[in-house]
Write an enzyme that holds these catalytic residues in place. Structure first.
Site, short mmCIF file in Angstrom:
data_model
loop_
_atom_site.label_atom_id
_atom_site.label_comp_id
_atom_site.label_asym_id
_atom_site.label_seq_id
_atom_site.Cartn_x
_atom_site.Cartn_y
_atom_site.Cartn_z
N LYS A 74 38.01 40.27 31.29
CA LYS A 74 38.84 39.91 30.44
C LYS A 74 38.85 41.27 29.37
CE LYS A 74 36.43 35.78 28.02
NZ LYS A 74 35.63 36.54 27.65
N LYS A 95 25.17 47.98 30.00
CA LYS A 95 25.87 48.09 28.71
C LYS A 95 25.49 49.24 28.13
CE LYS A 95 28.50 44.23 28.06
NZ LYS A 95 28.98 42.80 27.81
N LYS A 134 34.27 42.77 39.39
CA LYS A 134 34.48 41.88 39.24
C LYS A 134 35.26 41.80 38.39
CE LYS A 134 32.30 40.31 35.05
NZ LYS A 134 31.63 38.54 34.24
P1 ATP Z 1 33.60 40.19 29.34
O1 ATP Z 1 35.25 40.79 29.73
O2 ATP Z 1 34.26 40.04 28.41
O3 ATP Z 1 32.76 40.26 30.38
P2 ATP Z 1 34.04 38.15 31.50
O4 ATP Z 1 35.25 38.27 31.51
O5 ATP Z 1 33.03 38.71 32.45
O6 ATP Z 1 33.90 38.20 30.26
P3 ATP Z 1 32.28 35.68 30.24
O7 ATP Z 1 33.00 35.32 29.14
O8 ATP Z 1 31.01 36.65 30.31
O9 ATP Z 1 34.00 37.10 30.81
O10 ATP Z 1 32.18 34.46 31.73
C1 ATP Z 1 32.45 33.27 31.57
C2 ATP Z 1 32.35 32.42 32.21
O11 ATP Z 1 33.39 33.08 33.90
C3 ATP Z 1 31.01 32.71 33.39
O12 ATP Z 1 30.49 31.83 33.54
C4 ATP Z 1 31.16 34.03 33.86
O13 ATP Z 1 30.06 33.81 35.43
C5 ATP Z 1 32.90 33.56 34.82
N1 ATP Z 1 33.35 35.25 35.43
C6 ATP Z 1 33.32 35.84 34.67
N2 ATP Z 1 34.31 36.90 35.20
C7 ATP Z 1 34.35 35.83 36.72
C8 ATP Z 1 34.83 36.74 37.87
N3 ATP Z 1 35.55 37.61 37.21
N4 ATP Z 1 34.72 35.96 39.28
C9 ATP Z 1 34.25 34.31 38.79
N5 ATP Z 1 33.90 34.28 37.99
C10 ATP Z 1 33.55 35.00 36.55
#
Ligand code: ATP
Ligand code: LTN
Length: 328
Positions: free
Chosen positions: A196, A111, A193
Site C-alpha cells: 500500500k 528497510k 509483493k
Molecule cells: P506497507 O506497504 O505499509 O508495507 P502492506 O501493504 O505490506 O503495507 P501491512 O499493513 O504490512 O500491508 O499488512 C497487512 C496484512 O496484509 C498482513 O497480514 C500482511 O501480511 C498482508 N499482506 C500485505 N501485503 C500483501 C500481499 N501483497 N499479498 C498478501 N497479503 C499481504
C-alpha cells in the site's frame, strides 16, 4: 474459546493483497474465536506520516474492517494508540530482548539496507508487535508469511520471560499463515509483493478504487510477450499473478481459467478480469462509503477500545508485578 489478535498499519488504503491475504481470514475467524483487530498507528509512525492523513487512515482502516465483514458486535476493532498498555509493555519487552536477535529480522534489514543509520523505531518495531499480541493472551495470530520471523520472536520472548520467572506470565501464541497462493504481487513489477505504500498507484488495486481506476491498473499490468494465458510463476509471473487474482474473486482454478482463454490473447483475459475484480470490489467500496460517515464507526471504536483496555490493563498489571515495577 481461543483468542485471536491481528493488526494492520494505517499507512494507506488497503489493497486486494491485504484483503485476500489477511482480511478474508479475519472475517472467517470471528465465528470460531474471540477476535481483536487493531489499527496499529504506533507502528505506522516508524516512518514519518502526515499527521492529518494518519488520523484519516485510522478511521479508513477501521471502516474497511467493517466493510469487508468484520462485525463489531462479535469482534473488537480498536486503535492501538488509544490503549496505553501497548507502548508500556513494549518497553518491558525491549528490556528482555537482545540487539542481536533484532538485527536478524529480515524486514528491518530490508528497510535499513544501504543506510549507515536507520530509524530506531524500525529496529524495535517487532517488540511493539510482540506487545500487541502478548497483551491479549492471544492464541492465534493470522498474518502474512512475511511476518513469520516477528511471530517467532514474540514466542521466544514469551517463553524466555515465562522461564525466567518460572510461571506463565504470557500465553505463547501461534501464527496462522496464509497459503502461498494468497500472496498478491505488484501489477507493475510482479516479482515484488503488492504494497500500500509503493509509489506507483497502478502497482496495486485498492479496495476503494473507482471502477475506472481498477480498469486502468489491470489493463496496464505487466505481462509477457508470449500472449498465452498459462500459469507459470517462474517464467510468467505477471500473468500468473493476474490469474491468481481472477481465481480469488471468481473461485475458478488455474486450469479452468487456462481452458477458458485457450486461443485468446491477454486482451480478452484482462477485460474479463476487470469485470470480475470490479464485481468483487464495488460492494466493499459502497459499504465503506456508508460506514465511514456513520456514527456506527465511532461507537464500534469506542466499544472496541473499552474491551481491549480491560484485558490489556490486567495483563500489564500482572507483568509489572512480575518484574517488580511500581508498588502494591
Ligand atoms: P506497507 O506497504 O505499509 O508495507 P502492506 O501493504 O505490506 O503495507 P501491512 O499493513 O504490512 O500491508 O499488512 C497487512 C496484512 O496484509 C498482513 O497480514 C500482511 O501480511 C498482508 N499482506 C500485505 N501485503 C500483501 C500481499 N501483497 N499479498 C498478501 N497479503 C499481504
Ligand atoms: N507487522 C504487521 C502489523 C502488525 C501486527 C501486529 C500483525 C502490528 N502488530 C500484531 C499481527 C499482530 C504487518 O503485517 N505488517
Amino acid at each position: 474459546m481461543k483468542r485471536v489478535f491481528s493488526g494492520v498499519q494505517p499507512t494507506g488504503n488497503l489493497h486486494i493483497g491485504n484483503y485476500l491475504g489477511a482480511l478474508k481470514q479475519f472475517v472467517e475467524l470471528q465465528d470460531e474465536a474471540e477476535c481483536f483487530y487493531c489499527v496499529v498507528d504506533q507502528h505506522a509512525i516508524t516512518l514519518p506520516q502526515d499527521p492529518k492523513e494518519l488520523r484519516e487512515h485510522n478511521l479508513d482502516i477501521a471502516a474497511l474492517y467493517m466493510a469487508v465483514g468484520i462485525d463489531p458486535s462479535k469482534s473488537s476493532i480498536f486503535i492501538q494508540s488509544e490503549v496505553q498498555a501497548h507502548a508500556a509493555l513494549s518497553w518491558v519487552l525491549t528490556c528482555s530482548s537482545y540487539t542481536g536477535e533484532l538485527s536478524r529480522m529480515t524486514q528491518f534489514k530490508d528497510k535499513a539496507k544501504g543506510k549507515e543509520s536507520a530509524p530506531t523505531g524500525l529496529f524495535t518495531y517487532p517488540l511493539l508487535m510482540a506487545a500487541d499480541i502478548l497483551l491479549y493472551d492471544a492464541d492465534i495470530v493470522p498474518v502474512g508469511n512475511d511476518q513469520k520471523q516477528h511471530i517467532e520472536l514474540t514466542r521466544d520472548l514469551a517463553i524466555r520471560i515465562n522461564n525466567r520467572f518460572d510461571k506463565k506470565v504470557f500465553v505463547v501464541p501461534e501464527g496462522r499463515f496464509m497459503r502461498e497462493g494468497t500472496r498478491v504481487m505488484a501489477l507493475d513489477e510482479p516479482t515484488k509483493k503488492m504494497s500500500k505504500s509503493a509509489e506507483n498507484p497502478h502497482s496495486r488495486i485498492s479496495l476503494l478504487d473507482e471502477d475506472s481506476k481498477i480498469k486502468k491498473s489491470i489493463m496496464k499490468a505487466t505481462t509477457d510477450s508470449e500472449a498465452i494465458v498459462r500459469y507459470d510463476i517462474e517464467n510468467k509471473p505477471g500473468i500468473s499473478n493476474l490469474m491468481d487474482i481472477y481465481g480469488a474473486f471468481s473461485g475458478k482454478t488455474h486450469e479452468e481459467i487456462e481452458k477458458m482463454y485457450d486461443g485468446h490473447g491477454y486482451g480478452d483475459f484482462k477485460k474479463d478480469l476487470v469485470e470480475v475484480a470490479i464485481d468483487g470490489i464495488r460492494p466493499i467500496r459502497e459499504k465503506f462509503n456508508e460506514i465511514r460517515k456513520s456514527q456506527e464507526l465511532l461507537s464500534a471504536l469506542d466499544q472496541g477500545r473499552e474491551r481491549a483496555q480491560t484485558i490489556a490493563d490486567k495483563t500489564l498489571k500482572r507483568v509489572y508485578e512480575t518484574f517488580g515495577l511500581g508498588r502494591k
